[in-house]
Design an enzyme around this catalytic site. Structure first.
Site, PDB file in Angstrom:
ATOM      1  N   VAL A 258       4.192 124.982 120.095  1.00  0.00           N
ATOM      2  CA  VAL A 258       5.589 125.378 120.000  1.00  0.00           C
ATOM      3  C   VAL A 258       5.701 126.868 120.021  1.00  0.00           C
ATOM      4  O   VAL A 258       6.595 127.328 120.855  1.00  0.00           O
ATOM      5  CB  VAL A 258       6.374 124.645 118.897  1.00  0.00           C
ATOM      6  CG1 VAL A 258       7.776 125.070 119.053  1.00  0.00           C
ATOM      7  CG2 VAL A 258       6.180 123.161 119.119  1.00  0.00           C
ATOM      8  N   GLY A 259       4.732 127.395 119.208  1.00  0.00           N
ATOM      9  CA  GLY A 259       4.821 128.897 119.457  1.00  0.00           C
ATOM     10  C   GLY A 259       4.719 129.581 120.744  1.00  0.00           C
ATOM     11  O   GLY A 259       5.368 130.505 121.040  1.00  0.00           O
ATOM     12  N   GLU A 276       4.705 132.509 112.934  1.00  0.00           N
ATOM     13  CA  GLU A 276       3.886 132.124 111.701  1.00  0.00           C
ATOM     14  C   GLU A 276       3.411 130.666 112.314  1.00  0.00           C
ATOM     15  O   GLU A 276       4.045 129.817 112.152  1.00  0.00           O
ATOM     16  CB  GLU A 276       4.483 132.299 110.557  1.00  0.00           C
ATOM     17  CG  GLU A 276       3.540 132.095 109.381  1.00  0.00           C
ATOM     18  CD  GLU A 276       3.187 130.868 108.824  1.00  0.00           C
ATOM     19  OE1 GLU A 276       1.972 130.367 109.176  1.00  0.00           O
ATOM     20  OE2 GLU A 276       3.788 130.125 108.159  1.00  0.00           O
TER      21      GLU A 276
END
Length: 574
Positions: A258-259, A276
């Site tokens: 998803v990052g 993060e």
């Protein structure tokens, strides 16, 4: 005083989050979520992982609704950007007072929504948030004031500084593992630095997030701040995508997959991103440690919040000389651990938050067993209801593991302790660095120097020497990692300033008495000896020794005082 007597108290309606045993059957029925991805994307359904009790639902906001929330925050931020640090500290003190006075309520809400125990909620939610607030109260203003820098040799007559201005509206998409702290962490930094903030909470922890939003709103009102400065929104992927495209910076806490999508969407508007993305932290135990002492820390590091810990220790490397005794001590501790609904009795571990996560954990264990690992022990369950069995996973200790196993490569996010031998510092370093993640590490040795030498060679963003995850309780330190653990930092000076437009400013030191003027040889039309002048100026400022610099300075002064022929009409004069 940290909280002066004149700091107002706030009242927050908690009637709908308190489980006092008076709920009717209609509003507390057992929730049976559908397997796989939900097809109902207009509502975020909420339930207690430990009991499967239904908690309610919240709207999955559309793109237009998200943009409206951001617009409201942006309007409020224009007022808040002009606020004094005194008012911002008042807001923080009001929050701190409420948190201290309502610890049990906050922890119970987190426990019901995620399945973690009360003690794990206190350690991970309350203490870290209180520490962040106290750090901002004592040091926040200092690090946001203009910072003066040296001006260098050529600009001695100038004054140089860095100013830190609010970015505007900070967006945050946060995970479910610490629903209280994951909201307050970006919110506190964003608001204290003069920003508005819109936070999308996880669909797995929306119920608690919307209650925590009330605390923030009540504190804003009590502090005289704009009510629309902070927004908590709920939804799925569409909601998050709309947020990324609407704000001035995005902070994301979640998975690497998803990052990457967040980065791709952020590239459309070229906004800064902090990611993060989890970790696979190495926990290294040398042969010169107190085995009993370190084993207790190891179990806590691996099993806190049923594996819902941030920066969790997931790979344990133990020197072969103490391997057997360390495993024996771990087995002894795990044997005493009991798993059960955290609010139903005295349990050491609670439930897994995400549906079907127990199946994934078991598949990692099965893969390891098929490749030669052995189970040293599995923990026991307490009194579980039949409807909730799938939400629990026993603490599991594996030995004879290696890096060919998925368990040693993929982030598990569960209560599993895989223990592997090493024979030298070099081998431990090589094993620890053999990971696509690089968030944190913990190194234990009777020699602090040895532990620091090992930690310094590990490719990760944080290191704890003879401790685990202590970095995050030191809120002056930045938090973040490298590789697939992400980039950018939150917390600390770096995280606070990351919420700012960093502006370099140069001004005259002795204005209006000394001003910048263009030397005559460089004025248009330039002199015939302009390059000779510039060359001498460079030597006067940066020459290899004092005599070279003095000779060049004399030459510069001579050229400044003598009339110089100029270039006219593109033809150099003779």
């Amino acid at each position: 005083m940290l909280i002066p007597p004149n700091v107002p108290s706030i009242e927050v309606d908690a009637s709908d989050v308190l489980d006092d045993g008076t709920q009717t059957k209609e509003n507390s029925y057992i929730y049976i979520p559908s397997k796989g991805r939900s097809t109902q994307l207009d509502k975020v359904q909420c339930y207690e992982p430990a009991t499967m009790k239904y908690l309610g639902y919240f709207p999955a906001l559309t793109s237009d609704e998200v943009r409206e929330h951001v617009a409201q925050a942006r309007k409020a931020q224009k007022t808040w950007a002009k606020s004094s640090f005194k008012k911002r500290r008042l807001f923080l003190r009001i929050l701190l007072k409420y948190i201290i006075e309502h610890q049990e309520l906050i922890c119970e809400t987190s426990s019901r929504d995620t399945g973690k125990t009360m003690i794990d909620a206190s350690l991970g939610e309350i203490m870290t948030t209180c520490e962040k607030i106290t750090w901002l109260l004592s040091e926040g203003e200092r690090w946001l004031k203009p910072e003066y820098r040296s001006s260098g040799r050529s600009m001695l007559h100038k004054r140089s500084k860095v100013e830190f201005h609010p970015l505007g509206v900070i967006g945050a998409i946060v995970s479910w593992n610490y629903p209280f702290h994951n909201i307050f962490n970006p919110m506190l930094a964003a608001v204290f630095s003069g920003n508005g903030v819109v936070i999308k909470v996880s669909e797995h922890a929306s119920w608690s997030g919307c209650f925590y939003a009330r605390i923030i709103q009540a504190a804003l009102v009590a502090a005289g701040a704009p009510e629309n400065l902070v927004h908590i929104i709920t939804g799925f992927a569409e909601t998050g995508q709309a947020l990324v495209s609407s704000v001035d910076k995005i902070i994301f806490v979640g998975s690497p997959g998803v990052g990457k999508m967040i980065m791709k969407n952020a590239a459309e508007t070229l906004i800064p991103v902090t990611l993060e993305l989890g970790g696979k932290d190495a926990f290294i135990v040398c042969e010169d440690v107190d085995v009993n002492h370190v084993a207790q820390i190891a179990v806590r590091a691996a099993l806190q919040s049923s594996g819902q810990n941030c920066a969790g220790a997931e790979r344990f490397y133990v020197h072969r000389y103490v391997y057997t005794s360390f495993v024996a001590q771990i087995v002894k501790i795990v044997k005493s651990i009991c798993v059960g609904p955290p609010l139903a009795g005295k349990y050491d571990m609670g439930a897994l938050c995400m549906q079907e996560h127990a199946d994934r954990l078991q598949s990692l264990v099965d893969d390891a067993l098929a490749k030669g690992a052995e189970i040293a022990i599995r923990g026991s369950f307490g009194n579980l209801g039949e409807d909730a069995v799938d939400q629990f996973f026993p603490p599991t200790v594996l030995v004879n593991v290696n890096h060919k196993m998925k368990l040693m490569q993929e982030e598990a996010f569960g209560p599993i302790i895989p223990i592997m031998k090493f024979s030298s510092n070099e081998e431990a370093i090589k094993l620890a660095n053999d990971s696509k993640y690089g968030l944190g590490c913990a190194v234990f040795s009777g020699s602090q120097r040895r532990a620091k030498e090992i930690a310094s060679q590990l490719h990760c963003g944080m290191a704890a020497i003879n401790d685990f995850a202590s970095n995050y309780m030191c809120q002056s330190l930045p938090f973040g990692g490298v590789k697939h653990s992400g980039f950018g930092r939150f917390a600390g000076v770096e995280g606070l300033r990351a919420c700012c437009l960093v502006k370099s400013v140069v001004e005259d030191r002795f204005w209006p008495y000394i001003k910048t003027t263009i030397p005559k040889p460089l004025q248009y039309p330039v002199a015939e000896n302009c390059f000779e002048f510039q060359q001498s100026l460079v030597e006067a400022l940066y020459g290899l020794n004092m005599w070279d610099r003095l000779r060049a300075l004399v030459k510069v002064l001579k050229m400044l005082t003598e009339p110089n022929p100029t270039t006219t009409g593109g033809v150099r004069s003779q």
